[in-house]
Design an enzyme around this catalytic site. Sequence first.
Site, PDB file in Angstrom:
ATOM      1  N   CYS A  35       0.830  -1.300   0.202  1.00 54.02           N
ATOM      2  CA  CYS A  35       0.129   0.243   0.051  1.00 54.02           C
ATOM      3  C   CYS A  35       0.525   1.549   0.163  1.00 54.02           C
ATOM      4  CB  CYS A  35      -1.160  -0.222   1.245  1.00 54.02           C
ATOM      5  SG  CYS A  35      -1.957   1.613   1.445  1.00 54.02           S
ATOM      6  N   GLY A  36       0.096   1.836  -0.598  1.00 52.69           N
ATOM      7  CA  GLY A  36       1.174   3.729  -0.671  1.00 52.69           C
ATOM      8  C   GLY A  36       1.625   4.148   0.801  1.00 52.69           C
TER       9      GLY A  36
END
Length: 158
Positions: A35-36
């Site tokens: 995930c970012g």
Amino acid sequence: MSIYDFSAQTLDGKPAPLSERQGQVVLIVNTASKCGFTPQYSGLEALYRKYKDRGFVVLGFPCNQFGAQEPGNAEEIASFCSLTYDVDFPMMAKIDVNGPQTHPLYAYLKHAKKGLLGSEGIKWNFTKFLVDRTGEVKARFAPTDTPQSLAGAIEALL
């Protein structure tokens, strides 16, 4: 009710009753490896190391419900967290935080501290719930809230 009424499983499959956390300030976070926001693992670990001797713990709950960003099995998640971010705080087994299979702890957390406009749903990975020493949910933080930005709220409960 409090978080102490619930139990989880550790990433290696052992029972983890939250009653074992009585008297601690707890930060509960739904996590993901792809995930970012994944770099927040570093900040979460820094908080854990800074405050653990004062009765603080982070509990990570991997979740694959947002963009399939936690596809790994328990062994892969453990390896990633350890090798990439040197995570030492407790990691739990992968769970659902929304929908019909929502883990009971998350059903409780979402009801206790609603999100924007009263929404209970978790919107993305790295939503954080801060719980005081009595097991009461005191705050909910968005994925965009960095771990470092929570230091004041944590210190107020320690």
